[in-house]
Write a protein that holds these residues in place. Structure first.
Motif, PDB file in Angstrom:
ATOM      1  N   PRO A 239      47.404  10.596 -61.470  1.00 33.50           N
ATOM      2  CA  PRO A 239      47.657   9.419 -62.316  1.00 33.50           C
ATOM      3  C   PRO A 239      46.392   8.881 -62.976  1.00 33.50           C
ATOM      4  N   GLU A 240      45.280   8.932 -62.256  1.00 36.80           N
ATOM      5  CA  GLU A 240      44.029   8.438 -62.822  1.00 36.80           C
ATOM      6  C   GLU A 240      43.572   9.318 -63.980  1.00 36.80           C
ATOM      7  N   LEU A 241      43.676  10.618 -63.834  1.00 35.32           N
ATOM      8  CA  LEU A 241      43.280  11.500 -64.921  1.00 35.32           C
ATOM      9  C   LEU A 241      44.180  11.300 -66.132  1.00 35.32           C
ATOM     10  N   ARG A 242      45.470  11.135 -65.905  1.00 32.23           N
ATOM     11  CA  ARG A 242      46.388  10.877 -67.023  1.00 32.23           C
ATOM     12  C   ARG A 242      46.044   9.556 -67.715  1.00 32.23           C
ATOM     13  N   ARG A 243      45.708   8.533 -66.924  1.00 34.98           N
ATOM     14  CA  ARG A 243      45.336   7.236 -67.510  1.00 34.98           C
ATOM     15  C   ARG A 243      44.091   7.385 -68.372  1.00 34.98           C
ATOM     16  N   ARG A 244      43.107   8.117 -67.881  1.00 34.48           N
ATOM     17  CA  ARG A 244      41.858   8.279 -68.634  1.00 34.48           C
ATOM     18  C   ARG A 244      42.081   9.061 -69.924  1.00 34.48           C
ATOM     19  N   LEU A 245      42.965  10.030 -69.907  1.00 35.40           N
ATOM     20  CA  LEU A 245      43.234  10.790 -71.123  1.00 35.40           C
ATOM     21  C   LEU A 245      43.755   9.891 -72.238  1.00 35.40           C
ATOM     22  N   VAL A 246      44.421   8.805 -71.857  1.00 32.07           N
ATOM     23  CA  VAL A 246      44.959   7.861 -72.835  1.00 32.07           C
ATOM     24  C   VAL A 246      43.915   6.833 -73.249  1.00 32.07           C
ATOM     25  N   THR A 247      43.124   6.342 -72.295  1.00 27.26           N
ATOM     26  CA  THR A 247      42.305   5.157 -72.532  1.00 27.26           C
ATOM     27  C   THR A 247      40.811   5.416 -72.658  1.00 27.26           C
ATOM     28  N   ASP A 248      40.324   6.575 -72.254  1.00 26.23           N
ATOM     29  CA  ASP A 248      38.881   6.791 -72.146  1.00 26.23           C
ATOM     30  C   ASP A 248      38.341   7.509 -73.380  1.00 26.23           C
ATOM     31  N   SER A 249      37.178   7.066 -73.853  1.00 21.66           N
ATOM     32  CA  SER A 249      36.518   7.741 -74.971  1.00 21.66           C
ATOM     33  C   SER A 249      35.700   8.936 -74.505  1.00 21.66           C
ATOM     34  N   HIS A 250      35.675   9.189 -73.192  1.00 19.12           N
ATOM     35  CA  HIS A 250      34.972  10.341 -72.631  1.00 19.12           C
ATOM     36  C   HIS A 250      35.990  11.403 -72.205  1.00 19.12           C
ATOM     37  N   ALA A 251      35.642  12.645 -72.371  1.00 17.81           N
ATOM     38  CA  ALA A 251      36.483  13.726 -71.859  1.00 17.81           C
ATOM     39  C   ALA A 251      36.354  13.795 -70.339  1.00 17.81           C
ATOM     40  N   PRO A 252      37.347  14.341 -69.644  1.00 20.58           N
ATOM     41  CA  PRO A 252      37.219  14.526 -68.192  1.00 20.58           C
ATOM     42  C   PRO A 252      35.988  15.348 -67.844  1.00 20.58           C
ATOM     43  N   ALA A 253      35.490  15.143 -66.642  1.00 16.41           N
ATOM     44  CA  ALA A 253      34.191  15.692 -66.237  1.00 16.41           C
ATOM     45  C   ALA A 253      34.114  17.207 -66.376  1.00 16.41           C
ATOM     46  N   GLN A 254      35.191  17.919 -66.013  1.00 16.81           N
ATOM     47  CA  GLN A 254      35.119  19.379 -66.039  1.00 16.81           C
ATOM     48  C   GLN A 254      34.889  19.909 -67.451  1.00 16.81           C
ATOM     49  N   TYR A 255      35.370  19.168 -68.457  1.00 10.79           N
ATOM     50  CA  TYR A 255      35.180  19.611 -69.833  1.00 10.79           C
ATOM     51  C   TYR A 255      33.820  19.163 -70.377  1.00 10.79           C
ATOM     52  N   ARG A 256      33.297  18.097 -69.841  1.00 10.44           N
ATOM     53  CA  ARG A 256      31.935  17.711 -70.216  1.00 10.44           C
ATOM     54  C   ARG A 256      30.938  18.749 -69.694  1.00 10.44           C
ATOM     55  N   ALA A 257      31.194  19.259 -68.494  1.00 11.46           N
ATOM     56  CA  ALA A 257      30.328  20.316 -67.965  1.00 11.46           C
ATOM     57  C   ALA A 257      30.385  21.560 -68.835  1.00 11.46           C
ATOM     58  N   ALA A 258      31.533  21.807 -69.480  1.00 10.87           N
ATOM     59  CA  ALA A 258      31.683  22.985 -70.342  1.00 10.87           C
ATOM     60  C   ALA A 258      30.925  22.855 -71.655  1.00 10.87           C
TER      61      ALA A 258
ATOM     62  N   PHE B  55      47.477  -4.567 -56.436  1.00  7.34           N
ATOM     63  CA  PHE B  55      46.959  -3.244 -56.099  1.00  7.34           C
ATOM     64  C   PHE B  55      48.057  -2.188 -56.194  1.00  7.34           C
ATOM     65  N   ALA B  56      49.243  -2.515 -55.706  1.00  7.87           N
ATOM     66  CA  ALA B  56      50.330  -1.532 -55.664  1.00  7.87           C
ATOM     67  C   ALA B  56      50.639  -0.985 -57.053  1.00  7.87           C
ATOM     68  N   PHE B  57      50.564  -1.843 -58.069  1.00  9.79           N
ATOM     69  CA  PHE B  57      50.840  -1.329 -59.410  1.00  9.79           C
ATOM     70  C   PHE B  57      49.587  -0.787 -60.083  1.00  9.79           C
ATOM     71  N   HIS B  58      48.544  -1.595 -60.166  1.00  8.67           N
ATOM     72  CA  HIS B  58      47.393  -1.224 -60.997  1.00  8.67           C
ATOM     73  C   HIS B  58      46.569  -0.093 -60.407  1.00  8.67           C
ATOM     74  N   GLN B  59      46.499  -0.001 -59.094  1.00  6.75           N
ATOM     75  CA  GLN B  59      45.728   1.093 -58.503  1.00  6.75           C
ATOM     76  C   GLN B  59      46.615   2.232 -58.001  1.00  6.75           C
ATOM     77  N   GLN B  60      47.704   1.905 -57.323  1.00  3.27           N
ATOM     78  CA  GLN B  60      48.550   2.984 -56.800  1.00  3.27           C
ATOM     79  C   GLN B  60      49.352   3.661 -57.902  1.00  3.27           C
ATOM     80  N   VAL B  61      50.048   2.884 -58.725  1.00  2.68           N
ATOM     81  CA  VAL B  61      50.894   3.481 -59.756  1.00  2.68           C
ATOM     82  C   VAL B  61      50.055   4.048 -60.899  1.00  2.68           C
ATOM     83  N   LEU B  62      49.139   3.250 -61.439  1.00  6.01           N
ATOM     84  CA  LEU B  62      48.400   3.675 -62.622  1.00  6.01           C
ATOM     85  C   LEU B  62      47.289   4.674 -62.323  1.00  6.01           C
TER      86      LEU B  62
END
Length: 692
Positions: A642-661, A345-352
């Motif tokens: 950290p979660e938003l940064r991780r998603r920008l690298v790994t997610d095929s979806h844009a962050p929610a605020q830009y999907r609303a746009a 948890f300390a690495f995968h959830q807290q750090v990443l």
């Protein structure tokens, strides 16, 4: 400064509810036609923000300011609220099963699996005992053939290219058994790159200081896991393991390129692996993976397979053994004593992801039980929480959206008649699953032993793996689901030309029988439209009505479509949540196209339900305003950095605020909210992306 912004007062069409924003309780009229907790969250609106400047913040600003992300979450929004509710409901069903189900039944297996995972004291007493036989097997590896056998034994059906778009696995390779893209009447095994402990190659190769800091933390994490398992020389071995993973990452294909179907559809015969990817003893590898009789594979990232295979022959055997020990411990840490759980948890959830607090054990137990016996749990869930009338109501909405999409196809002035005919054929054969599958998976062959948490997990993994292998050689089942009914999500299966809408997403505030339908169309309707349109986006356009990889567009039509996609890429590339990183418009293109098309078709579908009558109003809001506000509130979400940064690298979806746009691409939004030139979201009519 935006000269059109109104920083203090609400625009005139919101003043009817302005007084409500200053009091604790809103009058029912401002909460939608039904009042109570149904309808829109008008208290969450930030009226000092002009809709044309930041529609996401206008619709959600006060919610953003007053809502804290729970300590056991890396982000929080509507989907998470539904997920939390569904977890609680599912836990209740599982506990009941544990107490009352008859031995041998699926319900009893569910209850025993959950109860055994919850018995943390027993897991603590067992310590490393469950790991010892597997660690001894690794110790016994004495040549490259034995290494290939060990690597092959780790292969699992744990990736998914097109449906759930899960493209990473900690095992050296991942397997996806799915409809063949050239011959859609049969299943094929798809082999994908893997072998990394972090989510993506970018975490190993990106030169930024933030990524460098994560790499330092990861090396420390590897060493900590090895020390917990009483493996000597942890620091030195961690350095070698990390370097091996870094070299694997160098061989990996990027996330954006991995999503390009035409680059991934590479058929290799089993005999070709030795020539195309020399190094690994492929015959032994496939034999250990129970794929020794398979004659052909789809190799999704050929360069990665070739590069990783080469490493299997050149990296010292002892380094590979250390690597296998670490990945075994890492992968099974949830079923080991608390020290392993805490370190993971300390690495995968807290750090990443930046999550400060681990979820309580009962939530993790529900998730693990869902993973092992998902459809069996789903059968219990829908019997209790998804009544037939809600299924029928959702199916009616789907029919309306499909009909509206057909009308949009007919009205396209740029599409050639032959392309239009193929599109209509594909739409007519679309198979839509609502709530749950037509046929439930049989778990009678899965052994669940009360008190053996580690063994239950291993047996469940192998049961699922062999269930997937069992599809090879059988006719394709277009009714197969890839999501559990108790999952808050939805999916398009492009090769199947099918959709899944699980029961858990079809509940308030997404889908609510106690409010005016305009709000449902703005929320879940846009999701349904999104999934329908995936059959016609930049990837869906490559699959015909039967799921065959065959471009059914004329050259001119596809060029028009690609030009629209390029404008959307540029639109999303301009979104920059942090000074040092932007949204990847190419990586998120398919999802962004689906958002634009889904929102537009849902608006059409809702208008068709009016049959020419007047649109509803509530609290001074017009029907169109309610529709778009419902859409923006459905995407409300807060992220830890950290979660938003991780998603920008790994997610095929844009962050929610830009999907609303996405609304900025629809003419109707401009009319509804009086958006004018000079406001930040304003796009000139010619710059608005119109796909369907």
């Amino acid at each position: 400064m935006n000269r059109n912004a109104r920083p203090v007062t609400l625009p005139h069409f919101f003043r009817a509810c302005a007084a409500a924003f200053t009091v604790a309780a809103l009058s029912p009229v401002c909460l939608g036609a039904a009042g109570g907790d149904h309808g829109l969250d008008f208290a969450g609106i930030e009226g000092s923000v002009a809709p044309g400047d930041d529609f996401f913040r206008f619709a959600n600003g006060r919610w953003l300011a007053t809502t804290a992300i729970p300590p056991d979450r890396s982000s929080w929004g509507v989907g998470d609220e539904l997920d939390e509710l569904t977890l609680q409901r599912t836990a209740g069903l599982i506990r009941t099963a544990a107490a009352s189900a008859a031995p041998g039944t699926a319900a009893r297996k569910i209850g025993d699996y959950y109860a055994t995972y919850m018995d943390a004291a027993r897991i603590e007493r067992l310590g490393l005992t469950p790991l010892e036989p597997l660690l001894k097997d690794i110790d016994a590896i004495n040549d490259r053939a034995a290494l290939a056998r060990a690597l092959g034994s780790t292969l699992r059906a744990d990736v998914d290219v097109l449906n759930n778009t899960n493209l990473d696995t900690g095992n050296l390779f991942g397997l996806w058994v799915a409809q063949d893209l050239n011959e859609p009447t049969r299943y094929s095994p798809f082999l994908l790159q893997g072998g990394l402990g972090m989510p993506d190659r970018d975490f190993y190769l990106n030169p930024s200081q933030k990524m460098a800091d994560i790499r330092t933390r990861y090396r420390a994490h590897i060493a900590a896991m090895l020390r917990l398992a009483h493996i000597t020389g942890a620091e030195e071995k961690a350095a070698r393991i990390f370097e091996l993973e870094r070299r694997i990452a160098e061989a990996h294909t990027s996330r954006a390129e991995s999503e390009e179907v035409l680059k991934g559809n590479n058929h290799w015969s089993a005999a070709e692996f030795a020539q195309r990817a020399p190094g690994l003893d492929w015959a032994t590898f496939f034999g250990a993976a129970d794929l020794g009789q398979q004659r052909e594979f789809v190799v999704w990232q050929p360069g990665a397979v070739t590069g990783i295979s080469s490493l299997s022959a050149t990296v010292p055997l002892e380094t590979w053994k250390d690597y296998l020990r670490f990945h075994l411990i890492e992968g099974e840490s949830g079923y080991l004593p608390q020290a392993f759980v805490a370190e993971h948890f300390a690495f995968h959830q807290q750090v990443l992801s930046g999550t400060p607090q681990q979820q309580p054990r009962w939530k993790r137990a529900v998730e693990e039980t869902n993973s092992a016996l998902g459809e069996a749990v789903g059968k219990l869930y829908v019997a209790r929480y998804f009544p037939p009338e809600e299924k029928a109501r959702a199916e009616a909405m789907v029919r309306n959206l499909v009909a509206a999409f057909a009308v949009r196809i007919d009205r396209l002035d740029w599409m050639a008649p032959q392309t239009r005919a193929k599109a209509k054929e594909k739409l007519a054969t679309l198979k839509v699953g609502v709530g749950y599958p037509d046929h439930w998976r049989d778990f009678s062959g899965l052994e669940v032993v009360r008190g053996d948490a580690f063994g239950n997990a291993r047996r469940a993994q192998l049961f699922d793996y062999h269930w997937n292998l069992g599809k090879l050689g059988r006719p394709v089942d277009r009714g197969e689901w890839v999501m559990n009914a108790q999952l808050v999500n939805a999916v398009n299966l492009p090769a199947m030309n099918a959709l899944n809408f699980p029961a858990a997403i079809l509940q308030p505030p997404n889908f609510d029988p106690k409010r005016d339908p305009v709000m449902d169309y703005g929320a879940i309707g846009a999701v349904i439209g999104h999934e329908i349109s995936h059959s016609f986006d930049d990837q869906g356009a490559l699959f015909d009505a039967n799921g065959r990889l065959q471009n059914w567009w004329t050259k001119e039509d596809f060029a028009h479509f690609e030009a629209a996609g390029q404008r959307l890429i540029e639109q999303f590339n301009a979104y920059r949540p942090f000074p040092d990183v932007s949204v990847n418009g190419r990586q998120t293109l398919s999802e962004n196209i689906a958002d634009v098309a889904g929102l537009a078709v849902s608006l059409d579908a809702w208008r068709l339900t009016l049959h020419g009558g007047a649109a509803p109003t509530a609290g001074g809001f017009s029907g169109e305003q309610l529709f778009f506000l419902s859409y923006a509130q459905a995407w409300r979400r807060k992220y830890r950095e950290p979660e938003l940064r991780r998603r920008l690298v790994t997610d095929s979806h844009a962050p929610a605020q830009y999907r609303a746009a996405t609304v900025r691409n629809l003419d109707a939004w401009y009319e509804a909210f009086k958006v004018v030139p000079g406001q930040k979201l304003y796009l000139a009519p010619g710059d608005r992306v119109r796909v369907w």
